[in-house]
Design an enzyme around this catalytic site. Structure first.
Site, mmCIF file in Angstrom:
data_model
loop_
_atom_site.group_PDB
_atom_site.id
_atom_site.type_symbol
_atom_site.label_atom_id
_atom_site.label_comp_id
_atom_site.label_asym_id
_atom_site.label_seq_id
_atom_site.Cartn_x
_atom_site.Cartn_y
_atom_site.Cartn_z
ATOM 1 N N GLY A 1 4.227 -8.448 -5.035
ATOM 2 C CA GLY A 1 5.152 -9.318 -5.743
ATOM 3 C C GLY A 1 5.185 -9.009 -7.230
ATOM 4 C CB ILE B 1 4.090 -7.331 3.700
ATOM 5 C CG1 ILE B 1 3.399 -6.588 2.549
ATOM 6 C CG2 ILE B 1 3.139 -8.372 4.297
ATOM 7 C CD1 ILE B 1 2.990 -7.469 1.387
ATOM 8 N NE ARG C 1 17.969 -9.727 -1.010
ATOM 9 C CZ ARG C 1 17.613 -8.986 -2.045
ATOM 10 N NH1 ARG C 1 17.298 -9.575 -3.193
ATOM 11 N NH2 ARG C 1 17.540 -7.669 -1.949
ATOM 12 N NE ARG D 1 15.931 -4.428 6.983
ATOM 13 C CZ ARG D 1 15.231 -5.391 6.405
ATOM 14 N NH1 ARG D 1 15.856 -6.393 5.820
ATOM 15 N NH2 ARG D 1 13.904 -5.359 6.414
ATOM 16 C CG HIS E 1 -3.659 -14.935 -3.595
ATOM 17 N ND1 HIS E 1 -2.763 -15.315 -4.564
ATOM 18 C CD2 HIS E 1 -3.153 -13.788 -3.055
ATOM 19 C CE1 HIS E 1 -1.766 -14.434 -4.622
ATOM 20 N NE2 HIS E 1 -1.994 -13.499 -3.715
ATOM 21 N N GLY F 1 -5.287 -11.645 0.562
ATOM 22 C CA GLY F 1 -4.545 -10.764 1.456
ATOM 23 C C GLY F 1 -4.668 -9.296 1.103
#
Length: 317
Positions: free
Chosen positions: A76, A152, A173, A176, A279, A281
């Protein structure tokens, strides 16, 4: 003026960096400490310190008048995006695609399996010397929905494949088609949520996804479903999630929270059916070798004037 490359890792520990004598680049180590290693105005390539917080990440940027590349070591980039407006035009922001997929997907599966199979209860039972036998949910024959189907999300589905899920649905988003099948658009979530036993959030944090898993989203999830968040904490509305888990209708496994770090005394810590990891990951033994390879490749491309990988946005474009 020099052409400085700021790195959060000592350059001597990174194989494959262009030699200073040939490239004209000077390597400066900075991992978020109070003092800058050199004048930020001389920095042309800034590698953002990893997991040091947004305040640290953006602190030198207002003075980086010569910077051409901002490279994060996270998937991110939301923690640096707000500072881009103050940078010169043409600065490329790159993320760490390829670094975190395996580790994040591993943790996602661990959270799913631990939550479904009752591992936290077994740990508590071991401490209490209690034999907590019984029937527990399996991942086999479950319907899984992955919200955020980038690299991911795809890596998560790769690891779901051997578990004999009844169905895996994908949302991104925009719609496809991939080798694994159809990816639906975010607008289709209301139709997909009621059928999912496990909902996995792996989407980036954007204006569109902030608060995505709010009261309406959660209300559409089926009774007893599991919400797994390996995206960013603010993708989920914490108050709305607390209402659902405290009622016992939903369960949750969270690697990220809002707020984060989760403060002592916060009701999420002891909410029923909630499993929390801090957190982690991407914070595994796989991180540093992959991050170093990415840095070496990107700086080599920069020195040669070649296209960079993983460009998220370019200022002024």
């Amino acid at each position: 003026m020099t052409s400085d490359v700021w790195l959060p890792v000592d350059a001597d520990g990174i194989d494959g960096l262009p030699p200073t004598a040939e490239s004209g680049l000077s390597y400066r180590f900075w991992n978020g400490g109070p003092d800058f290693p050199a004048d930020p105005a001389d920095c042309v390539f800034y590698t953002v310190p990893y997991m040091r917080g947004a305040d640290v990440a953006v602190r030198p940027l207002p003075e980086m008048r010569s910077v051409r590349v901002v490279q994060t070591l996270s998937a991110g980039t939301d923690h640096v995006q707000p500072a881009l407006a103050g940078l010169p035009a043409g600065v490329r922001l790159c993320n760490a695609k390829g670094v975190h997929e395996a580790s994040t997907a591993e943790l996602t599966l661990a959270l799913v399996l631990a939550s479904l199979r009752g591992i936290p209860s077994f740990v508590d039972g071991q401490r209490a010397e209690e034999w907590r036998s019984g029937f527990y949910p399996a991942l086999a024959d479950k319907s899984v929905l992955i919200v955020g189907y980038g690299s991911i999300g795809a890596a998560i589905e790769d690891r779901l494949a051997p578990f004999e899920c009844a169905r895996v649905a994908r949302v991104a988003r925009s719609a496809r088609t991939t080798e694994r099948g159809e990816v639906r658009a975010l607008a289709d979530l209301p139709d997909l949520l009621p059928d999912a036993d496990v909902v996995i959030l792996s989407t980036p944090l954007t204006a569109q996804t902030k608060g995505l898993a709010g009261a309406d989203f959660l209300a559409r999830m089926k009774d007893g479903a599991l919400l797994v968040n390996v995206a960013r904490g603010p993708v989920v509305e914490t108050k709305a999630l607390l209402a659902e888990v405290e009622s016992g209708r939903l369960r949750a496994a969270l690697d990220v929270t809002d707020p984060e770090p989760l403060p002592a005394g916060h009701p999420l810590w002891h909410a029923p059916g909630v499993l929390i990891s801090p957190h982690v990951g991407g914070s595994t033994s796989a991180f540093m070798p992959r991050a170093q390879r990415l840095i070496a490749d990107q700086v080599t491309r920069f020195a040669a004037g070649s296209p960079l990988r993983n460009v998220v946005t370019t200022t002024g474009a």
